[in-house]
Design a protein around this motif. Sequence first.
Motif, short mmCIF file in Angstrom:
data_model
loop_
_atom_site.label_atom_id
_atom_site.label_comp_id
_atom_site.label_asym_id
_atom_site.label_seq_id
_atom_site.Cartn_x
_atom_site.Cartn_y
_atom_site.Cartn_z
N CYS A 34 0.86 -1.19 0.00
CA CYS A 34 0.00 0.00 0.00
C CYS A 34 0.88 1.23 0.00
N HIS A 46 -5.38 1.20 5.68
CA HIS A 46 -4.59 0.05 5.22
C HIS A 46 -4.73 -1.16 6.12
N PHE A 62 3.03 -1.67 4.29
CA PHE A 62 2.50 -0.31 4.21
C PHE A 62 3.66 0.65 4.03
#
Length: 110
Positions: A34, A46, A62
């Motif tokens: 992400c 997320h 992330f």
Amino acid sequence: MEIRRVNDDFAVAGQIGPEDIGAIAAEGFRSIVCNRPDTEDGAIPHDAVEEAARAAGLEFRFLPVVSGAITDDDVQQMSELLASLPAPILAYCRTGNRCLNLFAMVQNSR
């Protein structure tokens, strides 16, 4: 959800949600990155996507990147993720363009 394949090991997409994870896994992806900050207007947090991805057996990372302000550190971290995560990898942000730009910067830094 539109997935744009860059090569056999990397693809990008716009914002995905937990409901998309089954289709992503069925497409053969093994990892998701992400690149969209949770603070962006309209972003799906997320952690909800991460929970669904991990439940489906996918790796998830992330790495929030600010649109139009990609840093050298962002490029270095993405390079490390691309080298260490199981492929194929799907990266997502709002439209997928930020992920494409980040990927191109990684390629140019090698």
